[in-house]
Design a protein around this motif. Sequence first.
Motif, short mmCIF file in Angstrom:
data_model
loop_
_atom_site.label_atom_id
_atom_site.label_comp_id
_atom_site.label_asym_id
_atom_site.label_seq_id
_atom_site.Cartn_x
_atom_site.Cartn_y
_atom_site.Cartn_z
N TRP A 156 0.80 -1.22 0.00
CA TRP A 156 0.00 0.00 0.00
C TRP A 156 0.83 1.27 0.00
O TRP A 156 0.32 2.36 -0.25
N ARG A 157 2.15 1.16 0.30
CA ARG A 157 2.94 2.37 0.49
C ARG A 157 3.34 3.12 -0.79
O ARG A 157 3.43 4.35 -0.77
N PHE A 211 1.33 6.16 -1.69
CA PHE A 211 1.48 7.23 -0.71
C PHE A 211 2.81 7.95 -0.90
O PHE A 211 2.91 9.17 -0.73
N GLN A 212 3.83 7.19 -1.28
CA GLN A 212 5.14 7.80 -1.51
C GLN A 212 5.11 8.76 -2.70
O GLN A 212 5.79 9.78 -2.72
N ALA A 262 3.94 11.97 -1.35
CA ALA A 262 4.56 12.34 -0.07
C ALA A 262 4.89 13.83 0.02
O ALA A 262 5.09 14.36 1.12
N VAL A 305 -0.74 14.24 3.33
CA VAL A 305 -0.55 12.84 2.94
C VAL A 305 0.63 12.27 3.72
O VAL A 305 0.60 11.12 4.19
N THR A 331 0.42 9.14 6.30
CA THR A 331 1.27 7.96 6.11
C THR A 331 1.97 7.58 7.39
O THR A 331 2.09 6.39 7.75
N LEU A 362 -7.25 3.34 5.68
CA LEU A 362 -6.03 3.17 4.89
C LEU A 362 -6.33 2.73 3.45
O LEU A 362 -5.91 3.40 2.50
N ALA A 405 -8.06 5.59 1.66
CA ALA A 405 -7.13 6.62 1.20
C ALA A 405 -6.29 6.14 0.03
O ALA A 405 -5.98 6.90 -0.90
N GLN A 406 -5.92 4.87 0.03
CA GLN A 406 -5.09 4.32 -1.05
C GLN A 406 -5.79 4.46 -2.39
O GLN A 406 -5.20 4.95 -3.37
N LEU A 465 -5.97 8.00 -3.71
CA LEU A 465 -4.73 8.48 -4.33
C LEU A 465 -4.51 7.83 -5.69
O LEU A 465 -4.01 8.48 -6.62
N PHE A 479 -6.89 15.12 2.97
CA PHE A 479 -6.06 14.38 3.91
C PHE A 479 -5.91 15.13 5.24
O PHE A 479 -5.63 14.50 6.27
#
Length: 636
Positions: free
Chosen positions: A499-500, A503-504, A507, A512, A516, A552, A555-556, A559, A576
């Motif tokens: 999932w990261r 988000f990266q 970033a 956001v 995270t 989570l 939000a994923q 994005l 966010f």
Amino acid sequence: MTKLFNPMEPDFAEFDTRTRECFQATIDFFENHGKAWLKQQDRDRVWYSEFLTMVKKERIFATFLTPASEANGDPDKRWDTARNAMYSKILGFYGMQYWYVWQVSILGLGPIWQSQNTAARKRAADLLEAGEIFAFGLSEKEHGADVYSTDMIVTPQGEGTYSASGGKHYIGNGNLARMVSVFARRSDKPTIDSADIESYKPDEDFEGYLFFAADSQHKNYKLRKNVVDAQMYVAAFDLEDYPVEEEDILHEGKSAFHAAMNTVNIGKFNLGFGAIGQCEHVLYEALTHAENRILFGKRVTEFPQIRRMTAEAYVRLIGMKLYSERAIDYMRSANADDRRYLLFNAIEKMNVTREGEKIIILMADTIAARGFETDMYFPMAMLGAFGLPRLEGTVHVNMALSLKFMPNFLFRPTDAGMAALQMLPVGTAPRGAVRALSTGLRAASNKIVPLAERIPGAPSALRTHPVPDVPHRRDPANDDFLFKQGASRGLSKIAFADWRPVFQKFAHIPNVAVFTQQAEDFQALLVAAKPTAEQQKDVDFLFALGELFTLLPYAQLILEQAEIENTDLDVIDHLFEVFVTDFSSHATKLHCKTTATSAQRKRALDLVREPVGDPARFERIVQAARGLANTYEMKP
């Protein structure tokens, strides 16, 4: 800024010509009748025969709800989740009662299109072409949607026929549906105790279940009443020695049980889209009123508290739209090896509808008494907003379902090293120490996991679970898999992508980045202060964790869709900011749980973070929300 649906300037460019014609015919029907007619029909509880006449004339349900396999050569007929979702939004925009007749027809068709009974399938296709509606006979007054405990009894009569007796309750369209998919159990076979559903059950334990099609116009079908005081008809009915012929039987045994579960996966997905439609209408109506009303020398939209509420409502609605659009892709690209849609579907039914409820409350506080007046759409939306999250226990059922996915979503494929936290006494350590340790373990996992496939006998927790990227899907294709979902178990084997990374990519957006950090600290909480055996049986405690977890994946997907649409960064940052605040609120409630351990209460406070404010960005969001005023108003 991201646009809302406006019936005066609809954008249906993603859809084919026939689909656009159906959308426009529906808009024209409501706009030509006007708000006064819409309100009068609702107030007088008028059965929506005029609407259904239009649907029949334009062949809308026939076009949208007939799968390609039953289309008899019609190139426009298909089951297309994307256009069905858009139609749900349009109907929600004008009234949840119109969405409801469509929604429960979808549910009624679910067991039919999953059936191998070709005669029943043909009958359903012919009835759709004739403009008929359908119903889903699952719920009962004493058992709700507990499919294990049905009191609808079918008694064998020989040569594959049965006699059915029993009652169903809360069945939409149960007054006129020509095919009601009825869930029942056989009188001569054992069934499952719903108090013991977690243990493994062999196939023979399901032999007593059966799905069959009943006709609401049959003399042995006894319509009792409409159980709600509303324009839609939500029936209580009884079957009295109703003859069930072989051609009426849709599913037997375990197939019947799976058909019930899989139908809910298909049909209840539309709840979120109905909520989006009604919230879009509400924002136009409420902000037009607030912008044009002067109090104490100011427009209502200029008061500080109203500015905050309108900005929040606006970005929450954009979030609902972004998440839902991306969830469509996962539904349409699903297959037997990729069932991630089951989590995202549950969140669509639960989180999106509850976000809609929050928006209605914010707008109610914005327009106050005006929201109760007879010429407003708003009172209709209030009923829908409070109803959608509570249909058949939507929030409770889908939170419990979502929690089943939490271990795989959070800890695979790249977080095997996080499990080491369970071996260390860090439950009450300073937050900085826990974060440093968990970050280091996560980095180690990222390096170790790619090598694990080459290590003979490597633990399964270290193995990668590759899943495909999901493309944007608005192509005019039939979504075949939805009616071939197979067994409704095996959720613990469903793999998710890390999932990261998404988000990266975002970033650089301040809130956001904060969110995270909260998500990573929640991950550390679950391993450093994991739920005890007793807590894992405590649904109330688990729901507190579920509120944090489901934010989570919500939000994923937001994005992911924001990347596809190139969504305005101000909108993402402010949305966010709202999520950081929500996450902190849920963490505080976890900290205050009397059933939480001291370590859990300590680690819960790690999740409480301050969002990053930006006055200039906030002002731009406020102006975007105020810009909706006077851009759409349904004619009187």
